[in-house]
Design an enzyme around this catalytic site. Structure first.
Site, PDB file in Angstrom:
ATOM      1  N   ASP A  82      -6.353   1.895  -2.818  1.00 41.84           N
ATOM      2  CA  ASP A  82      -7.561   1.648  -2.019  1.00 41.84           C
ATOM      3  C   ASP A  82      -7.918   2.851  -1.138  1.00 41.84           C
ATOM      4  O   ASP A  82      -8.881   2.812  -0.384  1.00 41.84           O
ATOM      5  CB  ASP A  82      -7.456   0.357  -1.182  1.00 41.84           C
ATOM      6  CG  ASP A  82      -6.374   0.391  -0.110  1.00 41.84           C
ATOM      7  OD1 ASP A  82      -5.630   1.387  -0.031  1.00 41.84           O
ATOM      8  OD2 ASP A  82      -6.269  -0.595   0.649  1.00 41.84           O
ATOM      9  N   ASP A 113      -3.359   6.086  -2.948  1.00 43.75           N
ATOM     10  CA  ASP A 113      -2.161   5.531  -2.318  1.00 43.75           C
ATOM     11  C   ASP A 113      -1.571   4.477  -3.253  1.00 43.75           C
ATOM     12  O   ASP A 113      -2.054   4.280  -4.367  1.00 43.75           O
ATOM     13  CB  ASP A 113      -2.469   4.976  -0.919  1.00 43.75           C
ATOM     14  CG  ASP A 113      -3.384   3.763  -0.969  1.00 43.75           C
ATOM     15  OD1 ASP A 113      -4.088   3.592  -1.981  1.00 43.75           O
ATOM     16  OD2 ASP A 113      -3.407   2.983   0.003  1.00 43.75           O
ATOM     17  N   ALA A 125     -10.487   8.509   8.079  1.00 40.20           N
ATOM     18  CA  ALA A 125     -10.016   9.854   7.742  1.00 40.20           C
ATOM     19  C   ALA A 125      -8.918   9.803   6.683  1.00 40.20           C
ATOM     20  O   ALA A 125      -8.755  10.733   5.889  1.00 40.20           O
ATOM     21  CB  ALA A 125      -9.519  10.558   8.999  1.00 40.20           C
ATOM     22  N   SER A 148       0.804  -1.218   0.000  1.00 48.17           N
ATOM     23  CA  SER A 148       0.000   0.000   0.000  1.00 48.17           C
ATOM     24  C   SER A 148       0.843   1.277   0.000  1.00 48.17           C
ATOM     25  O   SER A 148       1.601   1.534  -0.925  1.00 48.17           O
ATOM     26  CB  SER A 148      -0.942  -0.060   1.203  1.00 48.17           C
ATOM     27  OG  SER A 148      -1.861   0.994   1.186  1.00 48.17           O
TER      28      SER A 148
END
Length: 538
Positions: free
Chosen positions: A284, A280, A377, A63
């Site tokens: 995702d 990112d 967030a 990620s």
């Protein structure tokens, strides 16, 4: 099978390290992952057999982490995160010494009453990291050793792999989720976007920072299935899509950079009030932002996306005469800005549920609603629709053109949104659709409520497991005596709130603080971080 597993595992010796399946599966330096990915292959085969031969997904990605890291996680048949109990089985197998690996495998097989004759089926993919192909080879060695069938989808975003896992398991059933192909994913999103945008137009283009990750080429492919802005679609400018230079992945770009640094990537050359967003490394997460001529950089994070989605869907439900039949709610974590929670509850009049950090907790809570909106967030999130909601969208007989339009848009949204997991490409089209319907600029979106100034700080500690939380991770139980110190610091600050929790992926803590002013938020974050550092050892 025993000799095959042992021979294969000897090609992937376990280093002298303890591994733990966390929020994002296993994630660490890529050179330590070879044995772990091999054992994940064994777990994937066991999981598939336990579920009667349903297909399990395996995604190799890290990620938003730096390029030298990598990771691996398992995806359950409906595209959801791995069932919690199986995280401990994965951890157990990952830590088994090489000579005992088959004994542990067999022990799990017997304890879980798994029939070794049941077919095992696995699909897998990876992101663009250079360590990916070697780790795929380790995975395949395991799958072949235990006689599993497998399909390699090569380079995909993480959400695409989740999507395909659901598609392959629902193919030919009334719950069929889509065609079992990458092309089918683009076709479904493209068609739903056209339907959702019907009669609306976007204003100007949106610039998308792809973090020099797999989202770059996949967004470029998706664009081929979307109409241009002048045709009732959207104009997308792609930046940071260099997947050939490994070292630039997530470097000074991407959603995590923008959220934590609270500024645009240096490569961003957008004009004032132009819509910008960052994905990112595995696409995702998505964060929006823009340059306000009066106030400079303005962040539109996961909280702002969640409130945008909730307000739009709630208003459509009223127009569709379904608001009394459908339970709509928003799910947040402790990281959600206090101002967003207040806005959802008081302005939108919708319930808010707070859960522990981690998609699996949010997703589970969201399924309790007919329409559950959840975003962390950090920009990871989606909207899930119950069977009842989707049936209402498709079978309610409209009495007016306005009701018909609302029902049609709700149905299109349920097809546009990747309901398996947060998906930056799907969420990008969702936000663009809503802004077009509302005829909003990013500034008008930003003005829905004002975030309390906040700061997120990373604190390195020797042992993150010393820090244990309660109340959806908003309070520390251990080490004893730390929470009263945090409470004392918070009490001195107007609109203050702060908490500390262990990272799910590394030996570090995350400290979050918010307060009435930027200076107070920064000061509170650094003071809470200092308390945690002193107690946790660094």
């Amino acid at each position: 099978m025993e000799s095959a597993v042992l021979a294969a595992s000897n090609k992937h010796p376990k280093p002298d390290k303890v591994f733990q399946y966390g929020t994002a599966g296993f994630r660490l330096k890529a050179n330590l992952l070879d044995s772990v990915v091999f054992r994940v292959g064994l777990v994937a085969a066991l999981r598939s057999r336990k579920l009667g031969g349903q297909t399990i997904g395996v995604m190799i990605t890290a990620s938003h982490n730096p390029p030298e890291d990598n990771g691996v996680k398992l995806v359950d048949p409906m595209g959801e995160m791995l069932e919690a109990a199986w995280e401990s089985y994965s951890t157990e197998l990952a830590n088994a010494p090489n000579p005992e690996i088959f004994k542990v495998y067999q022990k799990l097989q017997q304890a879980l009453k798994i029939n070794p004759e049941t077919p095992a089926r696995v699909i897998y993919a990876r992101d663009t990291r250079p360590s990916g192909p070697k780790l795929v080879a380790a995975l395949v060695d395991a799958l072949e050793a235990v006689g599993a069938e497998y399909t390699d989808y090569k380079l995909l975003t993480t959400p695409q792999l989740h999507y395909l896992t659901r598609c392959v398991n629902t193919e030919g059933t009334p719950q069929a989720y889509g065609k079992v192909s990458e092309k089918g994913y683009y076709e479904k999103l493209g068609a739903a976007f056209v339907k959702a945008m019907k009669g609306r137009k976007t204003v100007g283009s949106v610039t998308v920072d792809c973090a020099n990750g797999v989202g770059g080429p996949k967004l470029a492919e998706l664009i081929k299935y979307l109409p241009k802005g002048s045709e009732g679609g959207v104009d997308i400018k792609i930046i940071n899509d260099d997947i050939l230079k490994a070292e630039v992945l997530n470097y000074e770009c991407g959603a995590d950079f923008v959220k934590t640094k609270q500024r645009a990537p240096p490569s961003s050359k957008s004009l004032p009030n132009e819509r910008c967003c960052s994905l990112d490394g595995d696409a995702d997460r998505i964060i929006y932002y823009f340059n306000d001529p009066e106030h400079g950089f303005r962040l539109l994070d996961g909280d702002k996306i969640a409130t945008l989605c909730a307000s739009f869907i709630a208003s459509l439900a009223i127009e569709a005469h379904l608001s009394s039949d459908l339970k709509i709610g928003v799910v947040q974590t402790a990281y959600a800005n206090g101002a967003s929670t207040k806005y959802v509850e008081q302005t939108l009049g919708l319930p808010v549920v707070c859960t522990s950090t981690g998609v699996k907790h949010l997703h589970h809570a969201a399924t309790k609603f007919d329409v559950g909106v959840y975003f962390e967030a950090n920009g990871h999130g989606t909207v899930v629709f119950s069977h009842n909601a989707q049936k209402a969208f498709s079978s309610t007989a409209p009495e007016t053109p306005a009701q018909a339009a609302a029902l049609s848009t709700l149905l299109a949204l349920s097809e546009l949104i990747n309901q398996t997991v947060g998906d930056a490409l799907s969420d990008l089209l969702l936000v663009e659709t809503i802004l077009a319907h509302k005829s909003w600029s990013p500034k008008e979106w930003d003005l829905t409520y004002t975030d309390l100034p906040n700061r997120l700080v990373r604190v390195e500690v020797k042992n993150r497991n010393l820090f244990k939380t309660t109340d959806a991770e908003r309070k520390l139980l251990e080490p004893e005596g730390v929470q009263p110190q945090i409470d004392a610091l918070v009490s001195k600050v107007r609109d203050g709130r702060a908490f500390a929790r262990a990272s799910g992926t590394e030996d570090a803590l995350r400290v979050y603080a918010e307060a009435g002013t930027r200076g107070e938020a920064d000061d509170l974050a650094s003071k809470v971080a200092a308390v945690c550092k002193a107690e946790g050892g660094s």
